[in-house]
Design a protein around this motif. Structure first.
Motif, PDB file in Angstrom:
ATOM      1  N   LEU A   1       0.840  -1.182   0.000  1.00  0.00           N
ATOM      2  CA  LEU A   1       0.000   0.000   0.000  1.00  0.00           C
ATOM      3  C   LEU A   1       0.880   1.239   0.000  1.00  0.00           C
ATOM      4  O   LEU A   1       1.787   1.356   0.826  1.00  0.00           O
ATOM      5  CB  LEU A   1      -0.922   0.010   1.226  1.00  0.00           C
ATOM      6  N   ASP A   2       0.615   2.131  -0.927  1.00  0.00           N
ATOM      7  CA  ASP A   2       1.312   3.411  -0.985  1.00  0.00           C
ATOM      8  C   ASP A   2       0.254   4.509  -0.928  1.00  0.00           C
ATOM      9  O   ASP A   2      -0.363   4.842  -1.942  1.00  0.00           O
ATOM     10  CB  ASP A   2       2.140   3.503  -2.273  1.00  0.00           C
ATOM     11  N   THR A   3       0.039   5.057   0.248  1.00  0.00           N
ATOM     12  CA  THR A   3      -1.028   6.046   0.405  1.00  0.00           C
ATOM     13  C   THR A   3      -0.670   7.368  -0.273  1.00  0.00           C
ATOM     14  O   THR A   3      -1.567   8.123  -0.643  1.00  0.00           O
ATOM     15  CB  THR A   3      -1.343   6.285   1.884  1.00  0.00           C
ATOM     16  N   SER A   4       0.614   7.640  -0.458  1.00  0.00           N
ATOM     17  CA  SER A   4       0.987   8.885  -1.133  1.00  0.00           C
ATOM     18  C   SER A   4       0.620   8.835  -2.606  1.00  0.00           C
ATOM     19  O   SER A   4       0.265   9.847  -3.210  1.00  0.00           O
ATOM     20  CB  SER A   4       2.486   9.149  -0.977  1.00  0.00           C
ATOM     21  N   LYS A   5       0.667   7.635  -3.195  1.00  0.00           N
ATOM     22  CA  LYS A   5       0.284   7.448  -4.591  1.00  0.00           C
ATOM     23  C   LYS A   5      -1.141   6.925  -4.733  1.00  0.00           C
ATOM     24  O   LYS A   5      -1.617   6.729  -5.846  1.00  0.00           O
ATOM     25  CB  LYS A   5       1.249   6.478  -5.274  1.00  0.00           C
ATOM     26  N   LYS A   6      -1.779   6.691  -3.599  1.00  0.00           N
ATOM     27  CA  LYS A   6      -3.129   6.133  -3.604  1.00  0.00           C
ATOM     28  C   LYS A   6      -3.165   4.874  -4.480  1.00  0.00           C
ATOM     29  O   LYS A   6      -3.983   4.768  -5.427  1.00  0.00           O
ATOM     30  CB  LYS A   6      -4.149   7.164  -4.058  1.00  0.00           C
ATOM     31  N   SER A   7      -2.311   3.950  -4.150  1.00  0.00           N
ATOM     32  CA  SER A   7      -2.264   2.720  -4.928  1.00  0.00           C
ATOM     33  C   SER A   7      -1.900   1.535  -4.043  1.00  0.00           C
ATOM     34  O   SER A   7      -1.281   1.687  -2.983  1.00  0.00           O
ATOM     35  CB  SER A   7      -1.255   2.840  -6.075  1.00  0.00           C
ATOM     36  N   SER A   8      -2.297   0.357  -4.516  1.00  0.00           N
ATOM     37  CA  SER A   8      -2.013  -0.884  -3.827  1.00  0.00           C
ATOM     38  C   SER A   8      -1.734  -1.954  -4.862  1.00  0.00           C
ATOM     39  O   SER A   8      -2.167  -1.844  -6.018  1.00  0.00           O
ATOM     40  CB  SER A   8      -3.218  -1.296  -2.970  1.00  0.00           C
ATOM     41  N   SER A   9      -1.004  -2.971  -4.458  1.00  0.00           N
ATOM     42  CA  SER A   9      -0.791  -4.094  -5.360  1.00  0.00           C
ATOM     43  C   SER A   9      -0.996  -5.397  -4.602  1.00  0.00           C
ATOM     44  O   SER A   9      -0.766  -5.468  -3.395  1.00  0.00           O
ATOM     45  CB  SER A   9       0.611  -4.061  -5.968  1.00  0.00           C
ATOM     46  N   LEU A  10      -1.460  -6.384  -5.324  1.00  0.00           N
ATOM     47  CA  LEU A  10      -1.642  -7.736  -4.787  1.00  0.00           C
ATOM     48  C   LEU A  10      -0.777  -8.678  -5.601  1.00  0.00           C
ATOM     49  O   LEU A  10      -0.906  -8.738  -6.826  1.00  0.00           O
ATOM     50  CB  LEU A  10      -3.110  -8.165  -4.880  1.00  0.00           C
ATOM     51  N   LEU A  11       0.107  -9.376  -4.921  1.00  0.00           N
ATOM     52  CA  LEU A  11       0.965 -10.362  -5.561  1.00  0.00           C
ATOM     53  C   LEU A  11       0.564 -11.742  -5.084  1.00  0.00           C
ATOM     54  O   LEU A  11       0.475 -11.980  -3.881  1.00  0.00           O
ATOM     55  CB  LEU A  11       2.431 -10.087  -5.214  1.00  0.00           C
ATOM     56  N   ILE A  12       0.302 -12.615  -6.031  1.00  0.00           N
ATOM     57  CA  ILE A  12       0.054 -14.026  -5.717  1.00  0.00           C
ATOM     58  C   ILE A  12       1.254 -14.796  -6.233  1.00  0.00           C
ATOM     59  O   ILE A  12       1.550 -14.786  -7.437  1.00  0.00           O
ATOM     60  CB  ILE A  12      -1.230 -14.549  -6.399  1.00  0.00           C
ATOM     61  N   THR A  13       1.959 -15.436  -5.331  1.00  0.00           N
ATOM     62  CA  THR A  13       3.155 -16.182  -5.743  1.00  0.00           C
ATOM     63  C   THR A  13       2.794 -17.631  -6.040  1.00  0.00           C
ATOM     64  O   THR A  13       1.818 -18.177  -5.521  1.00  0.00           O
ATOM     65  CB  THR A  13       4.229 -16.145  -4.644  1.00  0.00           C
ATOM     66  N   ALA A  14       3.601 -18.239  -6.908  1.00  0.00           N
ATOM     67  CA  ALA A  14       3.438 -19.656  -7.247  1.00  0.00           C
ATOM     68  C   ALA A  14       1.983 -19.991  -7.527  1.00  0.00           C
ATOM     69  O   ALA A  14       1.383 -20.842  -6.860  1.00  0.00           O
ATOM     70  CB  ALA A  14       3.998 -20.525  -6.125  1.00  0.00           C
ATOM     71  N   SER A  15       1.402 -19.321  -8.501  1.00  0.00           N
ATOM     72  CA  SER A  15      -0.034 -19.437  -8.740  1.00  0.00           C
ATOM     73  C   SER A  15      -0.444 -20.858  -9.109  1.00  0.00           C
ATOM     74  O   SER A  15       0.339 -21.644  -9.642  1.00  0.00           O
ATOM     75  CB  SER A  15      -0.461 -18.471  -9.840  1.00  0.00           C
ATOM     76  N   ARG A  16      -1.713 -21.149  -8.817  1.00  0.00           N
ATOM     77  CA  ARG A  16      -2.301 -22.461  -9.087  1.00  0.00           C
ATOM     78  C   ARG A  16      -3.547 -22.270  -9.934  1.00  0.00           C
ATOM     79  O   ARG A  16      -4.135 -21.192  -9.951  1.00  0.00           O
ATOM     80  CB  ARG A  16      -2.688 -23.135  -7.773  1.00  0.00           C
ATOM     81  N   ALA A  17      -3.983 -23.310 -10.601  1.00  0.00           N
ATOM     82  CA  ALA A  17      -5.201 -23.229 -11.405  1.00  0.00           C
ATOM     83  C   ALA A  17      -6.386 -22.769 -10.544  1.00  0.00           C
ATOM     84  O   ALA A  17      -7.267 -22.043 -11.026  1.00  0.00           O
ATOM     85  CB  ALA A  17      -5.491 -24.581 -12.057  1.00  0.00           C
ATOM     86  N   ALA A  18      -6.392 -23.167  -9.286  1.00  0.00           N
ATOM     87  CA  ALA A  18      -7.489 -22.794  -8.384  1.00  0.00           C
ATOM     88  C   ALA A  18      -7.515 -21.308  -8.061  1.00  0.00           C
ATOM     89  O   ALA A  18      -8.508 -20.804  -7.508  1.00  0.00           O
ATOM     90  CB  ALA A  18      -7.383 -23.594  -7.083  1.00  0.00           C
ATOM     91  N   ASP A  19      -6.450 -20.576  -8.393  1.00  0.00           N
ATOM     92  CA  ASP A  19      -6.439 -19.130  -8.182  1.00  0.00           C
ATOM     93  C   ASP A  19      -7.213 -18.393  -9.268  1.00  0.00           C
ATOM     94  O   ASP A  19      -7.413 -17.178  -9.167  1.00  0.00           O
ATOM     95  CB  ASP A  19      -4.999 -18.604  -8.155  1.00  0.00           C
ATOM     96  N   THR A  20      -7.613 -19.102 -10.300  1.00  0.00           N
ATOM     97  CA  THR A  20      -8.392 -18.484 -11.375  1.00  0.00           C
ATOM     98  C   THR A  20      -9.673 -17.900 -10.799  1.00  0.00           C
ATOM     99  O   THR A  20     -10.491 -18.614 -10.213  1.00  0.00           O
ATOM    100  CB  THR A  20      -8.726 -19.510 -12.466  1.00  0.00           C
ATOM    101  N   ALA A  21      -9.846 -16.587 -10.946  1.00  0.00           N
ATOM    102  CA  ALA A  21     -10.968 -15.877 -10.341  1.00  0.00           C
ATOM    103  C   ALA A  21     -10.865 -14.405 -10.716  1.00  0.00           C
ATOM    104  O   ALA A  21      -9.907 -13.978 -11.360  1.00  0.00           O
ATOM    105  CB  ALA A  21     -10.943 -16.021  -8.824  1.00  0.00           C
ATOM    106  N   SER A  22     -11.849 -13.640 -10.290  1.00  0.00           N
ATOM    107  CA  SER A  22     -11.772 -12.182 -10.383  1.00  0.00           C
ATOM    108  C   SER A  22     -11.314 -11.632  -9.039  1.00  0.00           C
ATOM    109  O   SER A  22     -11.748 -12.110  -7.990  1.00  0.00           O
ATOM    110  CB  SER A  22     -13.133 -11.589 -10.753  1.00  0.00           C
ATOM    111  N   TYR A  23     -10.454 -10.636  -9.092  1.00  0.00           N
ATOM    112  CA  TYR A  23      -9.900 -10.048  -7.879  1.00  0.00           C
ATOM    113  C   TYR A  23     -10.282  -8.575  -7.821  1.00  0.00           C
ATOM    114  O   TYR A  23     -10.152  -7.847  -8.821  1.00  0.00           O
ATOM    115  CB  TYR A  23      -8.379 -10.226  -7.851  1.00  0.00           C
ATOM    116  N   PHE A  24     -10.727  -8.165  -6.649  1.00  0.00           N
ATOM    117  CA  PHE A  24     -11.206  -6.799  -6.463  1.00  0.00           C
ATOM    118  C   PHE A  24     -10.507  -6.147  -5.280  1.00  0.00           C
ATOM    119  O   PHE A  24     -10.293  -6.797  -4.255  1.00  0.00           O
ATOM    120  CB  PHE A  24     -12.711  -6.792  -6.172  1.00  0.00           C
TER     121      PHE A  24
END
Lengths: 110, 114
Positions: free
Chosen positions: A65-88
């Motif tokens: 989270l970077d509140t000065s840039k008003k931005s966030s990132s989500l990292l999913i490591t070593a992804s799996r087929a079960a991670d297939t989805a929409s992320y909000f």
């Protein structure tokens, strides 16, 4: 509006690769939350990061989270087929309700 | 692990009919919400409920909608006279406290108005 905007709109990766999704927002926040939605199903809370935190981990998830840039990132490591989805992302300010954007549709190919 | 439950999973009704969607929030949660998602569109906030009264509502939540917590466990959404455009997935959510905590969503009720 405390709605977040996710980027990219769609992401396709191979199983085992990392997936990174970004979120931008416009208002000041108390916290920012990430949710996942499998097709036609309810939303599942993934992780909450407070405005005074810069990074948070949960299992294979890493959120920044970077509140000065008003931005966030989500990292999913070593992804799996079960991670297939929409992320909000859901930036939360003074209003209690969550406001969702269009999300990032992640497809993890086996 | 405690979870939010919703019934029915699928409701089909004719235009003009009344429907009641039911939710059982997590037992020690204090704030309750209804959201809806029209097919292919964003999840939209409808209403939040705390201390037996509506605390916030969106423009979507007009006089056709009402919410109630008839007992200590159920939380209901009533649509008095359904319209075709009310067809959507309706999600109930609850949280232990206010906006500083995550919301737990139920699996949804698919409402089809014919």
């Amino acid at each position: 509006s405390q709605q977040g905007e996710e980027d990219p709109q769609a992401l396709s990766i191979q199983e085992g690769e990392n997936a990174t999704m970004n979120c931008s927002y416009k208002t000041s926040i108390n916290n920012l939350q990430w949710y996942r939605q499998n097709s036609g199903r309810g939303l599942v809370h993934l992780i909450l990061i407070r405005s005074n935190e810069r990074e948070k981990h949960s299992g294979r998830l890493r959120v920044t989270l970077d509140t000065s840039k008003k931005s966030s990132s989500l990292l999913i490591t070593a992804s799996r087929a079960a991670d297939t989805a929409s992320y909000f992302c859901a930036p939360v300010g003074s209003a209690r309700q969550l406001t969702f954007g269009s999300g990032t549709q992640l497809t993890v190919l086996p | 692990e405690p979870e939010v439950t919703q019934t029915p999973s699928h409701q089909v009704t004719q235009m003009g009919q009344e429907v009641i969607l039911r939710c059982v929030p997590i037992s020690n949660h204090l704030y309750f919400y209804w959201y809806r998602q029209i097919l292919g569109q964003k999840v939209e906030f409808l209403v939040s409920f705390y201390n037996n009264e509506i605390s916030e509502k969106s423009e979507i939540f007009d006089d056709q909608f009402s919410v109630e917590r008839p007992d200590g466990s159920n939380f209901t959404l009533k649509i008095r006279s359904t319209k075709l455009e009310d067809s959507a997935m309706y999600f109930c959510a609850s949280t232990i406290a206010g906006q500083t905590y995550e919301q737990y969503f139920g699996p949804g009720t698919r409402l089809t108005v014919t």
